[in-house]
Write a protein that holds these residues in place. Sequence first.
Motif, mmCIF file in Angstrom:
data_model
loop_
_atom_site.group_PDB
_atom_site.id
_atom_site.type_symbol
_atom_site.label_atom_id
_atom_site.label_comp_id
_atom_site.label_asym_id
_atom_site.label_seq_id
_atom_site.Cartn_x
_atom_site.Cartn_y
_atom_site.Cartn_z
ATOM 1 N N ALA A 108 -25.204 34.344 -52.566
ATOM 2 C CA ALA A 108 -23.942 34.132 -53.296
ATOM 3 C C ALA A 108 -23.965 32.808 -54.058
ATOM 4 N N LEU A 112 -23.504 31.876 -58.120
ATOM 5 C CA LEU A 112 -22.457 30.964 -58.581
ATOM 6 C C LEU A 112 -23.015 29.660 -59.153
ATOM 7 N N ARG A 146 -17.846 29.935 -64.085
ATOM 8 C CA ARG A 146 -17.182 29.940 -62.777
ATOM 9 C C ARG A 146 -15.684 29.756 -62.949
ATOM 10 N N MET A 152 -14.643 32.932 -56.878
ATOM 11 C CA MET A 152 -15.106 33.013 -55.493
ATOM 12 C C MET A 152 -14.037 32.597 -54.495
ATOM 13 N N ILE A 233 -16.479 37.056 -55.920
ATOM 14 C CA ILE A 233 -17.399 36.980 -54.779
ATOM 15 C C ILE A 233 -16.639 36.388 -53.600
ATOM 16 N N CYS A 234 -16.597 37.129 -52.496
ATOM 17 C CA CYS A 234 -15.937 36.633 -51.287
ATOM 18 C C CYS A 234 -16.993 36.465 -50.206
#
Length: 392
Positions: A108, A112, A146, A152, A233-234
């Motif tokens: 992840a 990012l 981002r 995220m 995105i988690c």
Amino acid sequence: MTAVDDTPADSRPDATAPHDAATPGDAAAPGDAAAPGDAAAPGDAAVPGDATSTEETSTAADRNVLTVRGLTVGVRTQVLVNDVDLTVGPGERVGLIGESGSGKSLTALSILGLLPEDVSATGSIRLAGIDHDLIGARERRMSRIRGRHLAMVFQEPMTALNPTMRIADQIAEAMLIHRTHRNRRAARTAAVELLERVQLQGTDRAYPHQLSGGQRQRVVLAIALANDPALLICDEPTTALDVTVQAMVLDLILRGVAARESALLFITHDLAVVATVCQRVLVMYGGRVVESGPVTEVFTRPRHRYTQGLLAASDLESADSGPLAGSAVVDGDRPRLPTIPGNVPPAGQFPDGCVFRTRCTHATNICATTPAWTGTSAQGFACHHPAGAPDA
Ligand SMILES: Nc1ncnc2c1ncn2[C@@H]1O[C@H](COP(=O)(O)OP(=O)(O)O)[C@@H](O)[C@H]1O
Ligand code: SF4
Ligand SMILES: [Mg+2]
């Protein structure tokens, strides 16, 4: 990953646009009664005056929101993530599961552009609408992506919040930085609306320390959704929360991405959460993707022995068909779930060949060689002695 992709692009699950299945009324969504009406999301779908530069106009030939190819992450000579392929289609909800230390968070963070300084990545990470590879992109470029195209939510909300700033101002700031709203007043109004959508009405003037952990995570979610990202995105977003709060936050994540038709990459070690949230899943172990496919397939007919062990060690229904199911220990009247033998090795100490072979009860000599990927890029596994094979 060496994949034999024998499927025409249009018939691949990861090339389709399954977001129409991701409606708020999706039977999989927990706590459906919560957050009524979010699907309409009036106002917050409009993104006037997007000021992204021409370098970010779409040139991507494929229709995936995210395409990761051959991602390898390492620190000095140590490989931590090895040759990972991963795609997420528009509006698709993809899970990444595996025990702690499997390489999920590094994957992840690579996407990012937030890897620690001593950690480096090679391979390719492409995001729809962005005309350059995210690997090797300068921070100046990544900071434009981002929070705008890519957002995220991490496990610990306080790391993402400014303790000295009121929460509505933090959400408005996220919009103003990316110029998705005309002015501060419009952004503030949208921020207050967004707080209502995550059921935090009346808290706009609060500071983060005045909120509970679950409320803070909802603020982080509001910030993440503020600019209608193409991909959310988690990473273990509900792991630190009470069970009842978990269900609510999961529900809000599902509603938030559905309302915006955003894609979701959801990282967790919790199989039940993946079964609830995701359509497709990738299983990671030892820095490698060892199996992937639709959740319904992988969780009911796992092929890789690690996936099979994970399922047996979980309390999902399919556990009773797992390889260790017969070894469940009955403790009084309560059957104890079997566990995968041994522990995840520390970084750099996974075996050559199949990374799982030091813990696998099916390992033979051939497992000292790296198993090839069997299947397509969207569904397959890498195991010499897969479950469900005629001689298994
Ligand atoms: N900055 C770092 N330097 C060295 N090793 C690291 C670093 N960050 C993570 N690792 C190691 O890489 C492996 C994968 O980490 P991570 O991606 O955080 O796993 P997961 O999220 O699946 O629990 C772990 O063994 C972890 O200790
Ligand atoms: S390749 Fe061998 S060691 Fe690895 S999971 Fe399959 S059977 Fe087990
Ligand atoms: Mg992690």
